[in-house]
Every structure is written in structure tokens, then in C-alpha cells.
Write a protein that holds these residues in place. Structure first.
Motif, PDB file in Angstrom:
ATOM      1  N   GLY A 564       0.802  -1.209   0.000  1.00  0.00           N
ATOM      2  CA  GLY A 564       0.000   0.000   0.000  1.00  0.00           C
ATOM      3  C   GLY A 564       0.836   1.261   0.000  1.00  0.00           C
ATOM      4  N   THR A 565       0.168   2.377  -0.229  1.00  0.00           N
ATOM      5  CA  THR A 565       0.846   3.671  -0.234  1.00  0.00           C
ATOM      6  C   THR A 565      -0.123   4.737   0.250  1.00  0.00           C
ATOM      7  OG1 THR A 565       2.136   5.224  -1.609  1.00  0.00           O
ATOM      8  CG2 THR A 565       0.219   4.199  -2.636  1.00  0.00           C
ATOM      9  N   SER A 566       0.415   5.855   0.697  1.00  0.00           N
ATOM     10  CA  SER A 566      -0.294   7.059   1.155  1.00  0.00           C
ATOM     11  C   SER A 566      -0.481   7.068   2.668  1.00  0.00           C
ATOM     12  CB  SER A 566      -1.658   7.251   0.471  1.00  0.00           C
ATOM     13  OG  SER A 566      -2.653   6.426   1.025  1.00  0.00           O
ATOM     14  N   THR A 567      -0.530   8.265   3.202  1.00  0.00           N
ATOM     15  CA  THR A 567      -0.835   8.508   4.609  1.00  0.00           C
ATOM     16  C   THR A 567      -1.906   9.580   4.661  1.00  0.00           C
ATOM     17  OG1 THR A 567       1.403   7.965   5.332  1.00  0.00           O
ATOM     18  CG2 THR A 567       0.073   9.298   6.824  1.00  0.00           C
ATOM     19  N   ILE A 577       9.146   6.237   5.190  1.00  0.00           N
ATOM     20  CA  ILE A 577       8.221   5.148   5.491  1.00  0.00           C
ATOM     21  C   ILE A 577       7.939   5.110   6.991  1.00  0.00           C
ATOM     22  CG2 ILE A 577       7.815   2.670   5.411  1.00  0.00           C
ATOM     23  CD1 ILE A 577       7.743   4.051   2.681  1.00  0.00           C
ATOM     24  N   ALA A 578       8.983   4.882   7.778  1.00  0.00           N
ATOM     25  CA  ALA A 578       8.798   4.852   9.233  1.00  0.00           C
ATOM     26  C   ALA A 578       8.220   6.161   9.735  1.00  0.00           C
ATOM     27  CB  ALA A 578      10.139   4.571   9.917  1.00  0.00           C
ATOM     28  N   GLY A 579       8.610   7.260   9.104  1.00  0.00           N
ATOM     29  CA  GLY A 579       8.140   8.572   9.527  1.00  0.00           C
ATOM     30  C   GLY A 579       6.695   8.864   9.170  1.00  0.00           C
ATOM     31  N   THR A 580       6.017   7.945   8.485  1.00  0.00           N
ATOM     32  CA  THR A 580       4.618   8.169   8.114  1.00  0.00           C
ATOM     33  C   THR A 580       3.688   7.099   8.680  1.00  0.00           C
ATOM     34  OG1 THR A 580       4.856   6.941   6.033  1.00  0.00           O
ATOM     35  CG2 THR A 580       5.288   9.319   5.976  1.00  0.00           C
ATOM     36  N   ILE A 581       4.184   6.235   9.550  1.00  0.00           N
ATOM     37  CA  ILE A 581       3.328   5.187  10.114  1.00  0.00           C
ATOM     38  C   ILE A 581       2.218   5.848  10.940  1.00  0.00           C
ATOM     39  CG2 ILE A 581       3.209   3.224  11.679  1.00  0.00           C
ATOM     40  CD1 ILE A 581       4.654   2.596   9.114  1.00  0.00           C
ATOM     41  N   PHE A 850      -3.288 -11.386   5.157  1.00  0.00           N
ATOM     42  CA  PHE A 850      -4.490 -11.544   4.333  1.00  0.00           C
ATOM     43  C   PHE A 850      -5.697 -12.032   5.111  1.00  0.00           C
ATOM     44  CE2 PHE A 850      -2.322 -15.718   3.358  1.00  0.00           C
ATOM     45  CZ  PHE A 850      -3.278 -16.568   3.925  1.00  0.00           C
ATOM     46  N   GLU A 851      -5.532 -12.489   6.320  1.00  0.00           N
ATOM     47  CA  GLU A 851      -6.670 -12.925   7.107  1.00  0.00           C
ATOM     48  C   GLU A 851      -7.442 -11.699   7.593  1.00  0.00           C
ATOM     49  OE1 GLU A 851      -4.925 -17.214   8.691  1.00  0.00           O
ATOM     50  OE2 GLU A 851      -5.401 -15.640  10.142  1.00  0.00           O
ATOM     51  N   GLY A 852      -8.687 -11.605   7.170  1.00  0.00           N
ATOM     52  CA  GLY A 852      -9.499 -10.416   7.458  1.00  0.00           C
ATOM     53  C   GLY A 852     -10.178 -10.512   8.804  1.00  0.00           C
ATOM     54  N   THR A 853      -9.398 -10.374   9.852  1.00  0.00           N
ATOM     55  CA  THR A 853      -9.927 -10.448  11.210  1.00  0.00           C
ATOM     56  C   THR A 853      -9.942  -9.066  11.842  1.00  0.00           C
ATOM     57  OG1 THR A 853      -7.819 -10.750  12.375  1.00  0.00           O
ATOM     58  CG2 THR A 853      -8.819 -12.711  11.371  1.00  0.00           C
ATOM     59  N   GLU A 854     -10.490  -8.994  13.036  1.00  0.00           N
ATOM     60  CA  GLU A 854     -10.484  -7.747  13.805  1.00  0.00           C
ATOM     61  C   GLU A 854      -9.520  -7.832  14.980  1.00  0.00           C
ATOM     62  OE1 GLU A 854     -14.696  -5.669  13.438  1.00  0.00           O
ATOM     63  OE2 GLU A 854     -14.924  -7.757  14.070  1.00  0.00           O
ATOM     64  N   ASP A 855      -8.496  -8.645  14.831  1.00  0.00           N
ATOM     65  CA  ASP A 855      -7.457  -8.722  15.854  1.00  0.00           C
ATOM     66  C   ASP A 855      -6.571  -7.483  15.795  1.00  0.00           C
ATOM     67  OD1 ASP A 855      -7.813 -11.507  16.917  1.00  0.00           O
ATOM     68  OD2 ASP A 855      -7.463 -12.011  14.817  1.00  0.00           O
ATOM     69  N   PRO A 856      -6.093  -7.012  16.928  1.00  0.00           N
ATOM     70  CA  PRO A 856      -5.088  -5.943  16.903  1.00  0.00           C
ATOM     71  C   PRO A 856      -3.793  -6.486  16.306  1.00  0.00           C
ATOM     72  CG  PRO A 856      -5.384  -6.768  19.134  1.00  0.00           C
ATOM     73  CD  PRO A 856      -6.432  -7.425  18.297  1.00  0.00           C
ATOM     74  N   THR A 857      -3.220  -5.775  15.367  1.00  0.00           N
ATOM     75  CA  THR A 857      -2.064  -6.305  14.643  1.00  0.00           C
ATOM     76  C   THR A 857      -0.873  -5.371  14.682  1.00  0.00           C
ATOM     77  OG1 THR A 857      -2.832  -5.348  12.554  1.00  0.00           O
ATOM     78  CG2 THR A 857      -3.545  -7.594  13.052  1.00  0.00           C
ATOM     79  N   HIS A 858       0.270  -5.982  14.445  1.00  0.00           N
ATOM     80  CA  HIS A 858       1.541  -5.269  14.324  1.00  0.00           C
ATOM     81  C   HIS A 858       2.148  -5.652  12.985  1.00  0.00           C
ATOM     82  CE1 HIS A 858       2.160  -3.983  18.657  1.00  0.00           C
ATOM     83  NE2 HIS A 858       1.088  -4.757  18.726  1.00  0.00           N
ATOM     84  N   ALA A 859       2.038  -4.760  12.009  1.00  0.00           N
ATOM     85  CA  ALA A 859       2.631  -5.020  10.700  1.00  0.00           C
ATOM     86  C   ALA A 859       4.115  -4.678  10.695  1.00  0.00           C
ATOM     87  CB  ALA A 859       1.908  -4.223   9.624  1.00  0.00           C
ATOM     88  N   TYR A 860       4.520  -3.812  11.596  1.00  0.00           N
ATOM     89  CA  TYR A 860       5.927  -3.444  11.759  1.00  0.00           C
ATOM     90  C   TYR A 860       6.342  -3.716  13.193  1.00  0.00           C
ATOM     91  CZ  TYR A 860       6.239  -1.131   7.209  1.00  0.00           C
ATOM     92  OH  TYR A 860       6.278  -0.864   5.857  1.00  0.00           O
ATOM     93  N   PHE A 861       7.608  -4.045  13.364  1.00  0.00           N
ATOM     94  CA  PHE A 861       8.155  -4.265  14.701  1.00  0.00           C
ATOM     95  C   PHE A 861       9.519  -3.604  14.780  1.00  0.00           C
ATOM     96  CE2 PHE A 861       9.632  -7.766  12.081  1.00  0.00           C
ATOM     97  CZ  PHE A 861      10.971  -7.888  12.441  1.00  0.00           C
TER      98      PHE A 861
END
Length: 940
Positions: A564-567, A577-581, A850-861
Motif C-alpha cells: 500500500g501507499t499514502s498517509t 516510510i517509518a516517519g509516516t506510520i 491476508f486474514e481479514g480479522t479484527e485482531d489488533p495487529t503489528h505489521a511493523y516491529f
């Protein structure tokens, strides 16, 4: 010999090509080309060295994509399309059958006054067309037919003067003013007759609670007027008369709101200095200092039922039954009598100044029974379309306003050409799916109308318009217009496409000058797909150069790991990238349009990185943007995908009808569109994605069936059926496939060395029963943010793994412990039994994005390896870092894969020596690290 192409395939190919047709047609002024003419258009762009297959040539087989699609197909089957048509019918003054428009951006009460309404209807049509192509189910063509029929009726109604919508009234019939129709009743100037005393009486049934909508308003402007509003600012009826504007009003205010959906009788009397307001026969307000009468106002220019002399006030929504004006003040008893019968049947009789019973059942005029012959006329506040091809769910006023607008205000003008694009795209796709000539006529008419407006504007005006954020957004309209031109051949349609040139953007991107910082992302991405189609039609290289260079400004420089792209819908500086999370990263529309751009670029230049990106964004953001849950009312697709720690995806943003839910519906019904491509000369078949599917390649007379559970399976099997055919099979070797890519044909290994980030070719004469097996082992790896190498995302093969953890700060993870000599980081994770692609690390479960859940997620660490640990041994030495965040361990493992332990130790020694020489590591600590490397045990 290959079988002949079907008519349907030719139509699809022509539209996908967006090329100048093989058979030229001169402009004739007709609303649309005939179906016979469309059938003759078979050309594809000569610039396309690779071409797509039609959706109905590729069948999805059971698997991840089919499961996601099924949820959307169920939604498409069950949703009441009359709800989507409501705003179109209302705009044309047609009956809406009680349908309730969806919320969010699509209804009259949506964001910014509903100024984007109609866009979602176009998306829905495209979804239905794709659903039919992918399944062949009649239900989808039936629904398309309903919508196209309704839109045809809407356009016809807009072309003619407004006509009365007759409904059941208080006594007989009544005139309905559908909310959103912008219709009102225009009375002759003499209606008040300059009377020194007066009574005005009306039966009304309001259907909306907007303040300041007028039952009647007689005036010249905002200074001299006499009105009765359904609701004032306090929600109760108000009568006022003034010769000095709002500050000089003499008024009467009711005591309670009028009920919605019910008939109410209102009357105002003025006489002898006293004004009285009656509601349902009861006097609710009296003013004994009412000095102003119609005589004081003189002859007024604007004498309206339902419309205000204040332009920003809403038009009355509801029904009228009887409106009478008497040249005297009726008494209370006479007002009471009016509650039970028509005026003609009580002592007061019909109004002597004006009397309208609204018994008309057709036409656009209302007879006056007063004897004065003051026939009234039904009109629209905006007049009518400037061209008969106009089709929209709101008046043409947004398009008109945009032409002189210098600043954006989406409460007044919100991307009208963007909305027009969605409608155009929808009706065009409907035609391609069903060959319904009405849909082609609608599409051609829309482009004729746009050309009639835009071709008259100076170039400077067009450049200013298209440069406006939001108001000037036009989406992918250039692509759609070019596709229509390939069918109609009308020169005006190609000329129209060129009127959307945004020269500053084209010229800078063609020169590879990055000007994206601060631009609205999804306003600009789809523009370039359209410019590629203009390149196809015109041969002008600047369009292709601009699109190619633009893509390179986004990937990877403004791309998140999921593709994805955009903030907050905008781009920031290159490389940040990190500066726009944030919680508003990765607008889903952006991914949708980047996929379209990538595949279209690939048709021109077979650069593997385009399809590498396609796989990344499709398997991660696009799949992950769809919730794994059924819903009859909403498609359940994200708008933004927040990438902040612990973010929970919102699958019902803004009440469920945003642009992203629209493109999400489309994405979920065309997952198969880029699995396979073919060389333009038929010499090769490209296998771009590893997805369970079956291709029917009609020209070759062959089928290719792909059986796999990828990405849960690390490989796939292709089986050929049908006749015998010679061509090259080009298998995409993903850039992440560094653990090997092995190919066998009928059990025998294929010679050659597949290179990650390329295509591996197998050329032979293919026969029924031939089987190709592909093995591509996954490795666990990290991808580092361009501006902060310690902020990383985790990938297993093509799949982004996200941590499911409610913490709202970045997880601290170390991954080099137990890393394999191959460089694979997987040994640091523990597989979850019975859950493919699920792992645990440090008490956190990692699962596919890709799993469309409502779990809280961490895409970056946050990468955290405070000490140098190699294999199973801890050196105790602090892991140093360079100013850019690269650590000693990073440099060591950058040499992977290693052929054996000796190769790894050699890499450790050379890296340590370089860091010691650079003053980044002490010599003694360096020797300790080398000894640890020699003593450690490593996984393969």
C-alpha cells in the motif's frame, strides 16, 4: 488451427485494449455506436506485447481467492439495487418506490451533502459485471438489466421538463416532490394580487426534517419576501414577511414540529394588523403588530412552492395537496372547516387569488381554479442538463461550479468527474458483460456530454481544474473514455480523453522529476493508467514515460511492506516510510489502482518487478482489506489500513459506501484477472501468480489447470488439456524465491537456472496430460523501512506476517538467534499446529496479513538484538550499529546464504575486520565474536 474467437471475446478484447479501432468511424452525432459497429472493433494496441485474458477465460478454483470472492458474491446477489438507484431516480424527479439510499457517501445525507452520490452505483455495476463474467450466473445479468433499465429511464426523465409525480393525497391526488429532485412549483407573479389582507392555506406531507425548507416563498431576493418554512432553526413552522431582510422580519412561530410522513394543514392569515398561524385548525401563534401585507411587498419576481429565496436553503421534500390563497383573512371557523374537506366544499370556497388542487396526474403544469388563470409550472432549481447525454445522481451544478472554482470546498464540489468516471465505468462494464445496447448508449452519451462541456473551456481552465485537490479529481476516467473510443470510434471520444491531460504532472514524471510530495495519492494513481491508454491510441511517448517513471517514484520509495501507499490519503517525501506510520496509512483504493497500473505497464514492458509488486499488494493489502465475514448490507472492506502498533482494521468505515469499499467490491470479483497473460503473437503464456484456477486459451484450443493451496503450499502444479500447441511457458520466479525454484515437466527436471525476480521459460509442444510441477520453498525474511532500518516487517515467502498483540508500542523482536546458514530466519519462530502460516515468537502469534480479522495487529516491529548471538551461542558482545541503524549482525547475515559453516565463519571474520578498522568495534570484542562463530551450531 485455433478455434475462431467468440463475439463476446472480441468485445472484451477491444475494450481492454483501449486502442484506435481497426475500422474507423467518423463522428455522426449519434448517442452511441450500434452493437453491430461495436462487434467490428477487434483491434488491440500494437504497443501491447502481452495481453490479458478475459475474466470468463479464467475460472477460480477452490482456495483462498475463491473463499474471499464468495463472500462478495453473496453480497452482490442479495443487496437491493433499488437502494443504489434511489438517488438517480430522485434527481430525475421519478418515484423511488420507498427505497432508502445507503448511508455514508452515497445518500443525500452523506458526508459533504452527499456530493459524491452515484459513485457507488458505478462500482456496484462493475462488480456485477465481473461477477457474471467469473461465474456465469444469471442473477447478476438480471440485476444489471434492472439497473441499466432504471438509468435509461433516469436519463430520459432528465432530458425532458419535470413532470408531476402523482401520489395519494389528503383528499384525492397530490403532487410528490421527491427529496433530491431539486423541483419546485413556480407561480405567476400576480399570485398575491397586492392584497391588503390575505390567507394562505396548504396541505403538506413533509418527508425530511431539514430546517428552513419552504412550503412557499414569495419574494424578490433576500430583502423583500413572505414565506412559510416547515421548520425554523428550532424545528417548528415559521411564517415571516419583511421588506428589510431577515432583521426586519415580522414573524409567527409554531410550537411543535410537523410530523414526517403525515398530512398537516397550515394556514396563515393577515388582516387588520394581526397575523395568525394555524396548524391543523388550531391557532398556534398570533402577532397583533403585523403591519406588513402583500400590498407592502408589491409585485414579486419569485413566487415559489418548495423553494427558498435563500439559495443555500433546502428544497422542500414531501407532497402538496391543495394550496389556496384568499384576498381576505379567513376566520377561525373557516380554517376549522378546511380540516375535513376540500376548499371547494366548505364555506370559504376556493381561493380567489389562487387555487391549486394538484389533481394532475401527468405533465408539468398545475391548473389554477381561482378563475384568474394563474397556471403553475413544475421546474428544477438548476434548469436541466446542458446536453442530453448527461447522467448523474445530482444536478449538473457541481460540474458548472468547478469550471470557475479556484479553491476546493468539497461541501460544494466534490470530485464530480470522479463520480462520472465510476458511473461511466459501471455502464461500460455492464455493456461488455451483457451486450445490452442501452448500456453502451448511456456510456457514449455521457462522453458526448462531457466533451460538449470540456471542449469549450480554455486550456488554462482545464489545467486549473485538474490541479485542484478533491474537487478536480477525475479518477480513471481517461482509461474508461479510451476504452469506449475503441468501441465507438468517435473522434470526439479520443479528443475528450486528451482534455484530461494534467501537463505539470505528465511533464515532470516524463522527465523523472519527483513532485509527488504533498499530492493526494489516489487522485493521481489512476490518471497514469489512463495515460498509458492514451499512449496506445496516440503513440505519444511522454504518456508511457510518465507512467513508467511515476510507478518508480511509488515503488519502493513510498510503499509499505503490504504494497500500500499514502498517509491520510496523501504522499509524503520520497523514502519516508517509518516517519509516516499512522492509523490512516495505505488507503485501499491506492492499492487497487497501483495494481491496475502495474499490469498495464506489464502489457507494454515485461518487467518482472511489476508482477512482483502485483503479488505483494494482492496477497497482502487487497486480500487483507476484505473482512472474512458475510454481511448483507455492507461489503466489509477497509478504507485505511492503519500500520500503527496494535491497530484494529475498520471494515465498515464511514457507514460503508466509500471509494475503497467500491474498489474493494471490484477487487473481490476479479482476483483472476492477472494470473495468466499471453504474448500478443500467441508465442508464450505467462504464469504470473500461483493461484488455483483454470485457464481456457481458446485461440490455442488448450486449457491449463493450476492446482495448489498456495500460499499455504510452497509450489503448484499445472496440467494441460485440450489439443496440441507449441508455445513458451513463462513462469514467474518471485524475487523472494531465494531458496530455490525447481521445475519439472512430466516428472523430469527442466534444465536451466531460474533467477529470482525474472521469468523462467519452458518451451515445447504441449499435449493434453502434460504436467508441470513447480517447487518454490519459502524463507522467513525481514524488510526494513527505508528511513529507519530498525523498523521492519516480517515476510514468509510473499506473505506479510503480522503480530497479533494488543500492545500499542512496537514489539521488540530478535531474529538472528538460530538463523539458518541459508539466511532463513524461520528457526526463530515456532509453528502453530494445525494453522498454516501461523507462528509464535516471544508469546505473540504471527499470522498472514491476508486474514481479514479484527485482531489488533503489528505489521511493523522494532528489531532488537542487543548482543551478538550466532547460532546457539551468545558471545556476550554488544551488537554495535552504524549511524543508519545497520548492525554488525545485519552485515554478517547480509552474506547469506552460506554454503556451510566455514563460509559463515569467513564472513564473520571479514565483517569484524571491517568494523574494527572503521572504529565501530573493539578488537578484543571482535575476536570474541569470531570465536563464537567458530564454536556455534547452525541450522541448515
Amino acid at each position: 488451427m485455433a478455434p475462431p474467437l467468440s463475439r463476446r471475446f472480441l468485445l472484451r478484447a477491444a475494450a481492454l485494449a483501449a486502442a484506435t479501432p481497426a475500422i474507423g468511424h467518423t463522428a455522426t452525432g449519434r448517442a452511441a455506436a450500434t452493437v453491430q459497429e461495436a462487434q467490428a472493433v477487434t483491434a488491440v494496441p500494437t504497443a501491447w506485447t502481452v495481453q490479458p485474458f478475459a475474466l470468463d477465460d479464467v475460472a477460480l478454483r477452490p482456495g483462498l481467492f475463491a473463499d474471499k470472492r464468495q463472500l462478495m458474491l453473496d453480497h452482490a446477489r442479495g443487496y437491493d439495487v433499488n437502494r443504489l438507484l434511489q438517488v438517480f431516480r430522485a434527481n430525475a424527479g421519478l418515484a423511488t418506490g420507498g427505497a432508502v439510499a445507503p448511508g455514508g457517501w452515497e445518500g443525500l445525507d452523506g458526508e459533504a451533502n452527499g456530493n459524491l452520490r452515484g459513485h457507488y452505483t458505478g462500482h456496484f455495476l462493475t462488480m456485477l459485471a465481473q461477477a457474471y463474467a467469473g461465474t456465469g450466473e444469471q442473477v447478476f445479468t438480471d440485476r444489471i438489466g434492472t439497473m441499466i433499465g432504471a438509468l435509461t429511464e433516469v436519463r430520459a426523465a432528465l432530458r425532458r421538463d419535470p413532470a408531476v409525480l402523482s401520489v395519494a393525497g389528503r383528499f384525492g391526488t397530490a403532487a410528490e416532490n421527491v427529496r433530491g429532485s431539486y423541483q419546485y412549483v413556480d407561480l405567476p407573479a400576480a399570485v398575491l394580487g397586492g392584497a391588503p389582507a390575505i390567507t394562505l392555506s396548504a396541505w403538506v406531507r413533509p418527508t425530511h426534517d431539514a430546517n428552513w425548507a419552504r412550503i412557499f416563498d414569495f419574494g424578490d431576493d433576500n430583502t423583500r419576501y413572505l414565506y412559510l418554512a416547515v421548520r425554523n432553526a428550532n424545528g417548528v413552522p415559521r411564517f415571516a414577511v419583511t421588506t428589510g431582510g431577515p432583521g426586519g422580519e415580522q414573524g409567527l412561530d409554531g410550537t411543535a414540529a410537523l410530523p414526517l410522513g403525515q398530512w398537516s394543514h397550515l394556514a396563515v392569515t393577515i388582516g387588520g394588523g394581526t397575523g395568525t398561524l394555524y396548524v391543523n385548525g388550531s391557532a398556534v401563534a398570533r402577532n397583533t403588530a403585523m403591519t406588513l401585507t402583500p400590498a407592502a411587498l408589491g409585485t414579486l419576481a419569485n413566487n415559489w412552492l418548495g423553494r427558498s429565496n435563500f439559495a443555500t436553503d433546502p428544497v422542500f421534500a414531501g407532497a402538496y395537496d391543495e394550496f389556496n390563497v384568499w384576498s381576505r383573512a379567513l376566520g377561525a371557523a373557516e380554517i376549522t372547516e378546511l380540516q375535513g374537506a376540500r376548499a371547494a366544499d366548505v364555506s370559504a370556497g376556493r381561493g380567489d387569488l389562487a387555487s391549486y388542487a394538484f389533481d394532475e396526474t401527468s405533465g408539468g403544469t398545475f391548473a389554477d381554479a381561482s378563475g384568474r388563470g394563474l397556471a403553475a409550472t413544475l421546474r428544477r432549481t438548476w434548469g436541466g442538463p446542458s446536453h442530453p447525454g448527461f447522467l448523474a445522481a445530482y444536478p449538473e451544478t457541481q460540474f458548472i461550479d468547478l469550471e470557475s472554482r479556484t479553491t476546493s470546498d468539497y461541501t460544494k464540489v466534490w470530485a464530480p468527474y470522479y463520480t462520472a468516471h465510476k458511473i461511466l465505468r459501471g455502464v461500460l462494464d455492464a455493456y461488455l458483460a451483457t451486450e445490452d445496447a442501452r448500456a453502451l448508449d448511456l456510456a457514449s452519451g455521457m462522453c458526448d456530454w462531457m466533451y460538449s462541456r470540456l471542449s469549450k473551456l480554455p486550456e488554462a481552465t482545464l489545467q486549473r481544474m485538474w490541479g485542484l485537490f478533491s474537487s478536480g479529481e477525475f479518477g480513471g476516467i481517461v482509461e474508461a473514455v479510451c476504452e469506449l473510443h475503441s468501441i465507438t470510434g468517435k473522434s470526439e471520444h479520443l479528443a475528450l480523453a486528451r482534455l484530461f491531460d494534467l501537463d505539470r504532472l505528465i511533464d515532470n514524471c516524463a522527465a523523472d522529476t519527483d513532485i509527488l510530495d504533498g499530492l493526494h495519492a489516489n487522485q493521481h494513481i489512476p490518471i497514469f493508467t489512463g495515460y498509458l491508454r492514451l499512449y496506445d491510441a496516440t503513440g505519444e511517448a511522454r504518456y508511457l514515460d510518465a507512467a513508467r517513471n511515476f510507478w518508480g517514484m511509488v515503488v519502493p520509495h513510498r510503499m509499505y511492506g503490504i504494497g500500500g501507499t499514502s498517509t491520510a490519503e496523501f504522499w509524503k517525501a520520497r523514502g519516508v516510510i517509518a516517519g509516516t506510520i499512522s492509523d490512516t496509512d495505505a488507503e485501499t483504493c491506492c492499492a487497487y489502482n497501483m495494481l491496475k497500473l502495474s499490469r498495464t505497464l506489464f502489457f507494454h514492458e515485461q518487467r518482472p518487478q511489476y508482477m512482483d509488486y502485483y503479488e505483494r499488494a494482492l496477497y497482502n493489502q487487497v486480500l487483507g482489506s476484505k473482512q472474512d465475514k458475510a454481511d448483507a448490507e455492507k461489503p466489509l472492506v477497509t478504507y485505511f489500513i492503519g500500520l500503527t502498533p496494535g491497530h484494529v482494521r475498520d471494515y465498515t468505515p464511514k457507514q460503508g459506501t466509500t471509494c475503497c469499499e467500491g474498489t474493494g467490491m471490484e477487487s473481490a470479483t476479479k482476483y483472476q484477472d492477472s494470473v495468466y497473460f499471453r504474448a500478443a503473437d500467441g508465442s508464450a503464456l505467462y504464469v504470473n501468480l500461483y493461484s488455483p484456477s483454470q485457464l481456457t486459451w481458446a485461440e490455442k484450443g488448450v486449457t491449463v489447470t493450476q492446482v495448489t493451496s498456495f500460499p499455504r503450499e510452497q509450489g503448484t502444479t499445472l496440467t494441460f488439456g485440450g489439443g496440441t500447441s507449441a508455445f513458451a511457458l513463462r513462469l514467474r520466479v518471485p524475487s523472494w524465491a531465494t531458496a530455490g525454484f525447481r521445475v519439472t515437466v512430466n516428472g523430469g527436471a527442466v534444465s536451466g537456472t531460474p533467477v529470482p525476480g525474472s521469468y523462467f521459460t519452458v518451451s515445447r509442444t504441449w499435449r493434453s496430460g502434460d504436467t508441470v510441477k513447480i517447487s518454490m520453498p519459502f524463507r522467513l525474511r525481514v524488510e526494513k523501512a527505508l528511513d529507519d532500518r530498525s523498523l521492519q516487517s516480517l515476510f514468509y515467502g510473499p506473505i506479510n506476517l503480522v503480530g497479533r498483540n494488543s500492545a500499542t508500542s512496537y514489539l521488540q523482536l530478535g531474529l538472528y538467534r538460530n538463523a539458518g546458514l541459508s539466511g532463513d530466519l524461520l528457526p526463530s519462530l515456532t509453528p502453530v499446529s494445525g494453522k498454516p502460516l501461523h507462528f509464535t515468537l516471544g508469546g505473540t502469534e504471527f499470522a498472514p496479513f491476508f486474514e481479514g480479522t479484527e485482531d489488533p495487529t503489528h505489521a511493523y516491529f522494532r528489531r532488537s538484538e542487543p548482543r551478538v548471538i550466532l547460532g546457539d551461542s551468545d558471545s556476550g558482545v554488544t551488537n554495535p550499529a552504524k549511524p543508519d541503524g545497520t548492525t554488525l549482525l545485519d552485515d554478517i547475515w547480509a552474506g547469506a546464504p552460506f554454503t556451510g559453516k566455514g563460509a559463515l565463519v569467513s564472513r564473520v571474520r571479514s565483517t569484524v575486520d571491517a568494523w574494527v578498522s572503521a572504529g565501530l568495534l573493539g578488537r578484543t570484542d571482535g575476536q570474541t565474536v569470531i570465536r563464537t562463530a567458530q564454536q556455534a551450531t547452525y541450522a541448515p
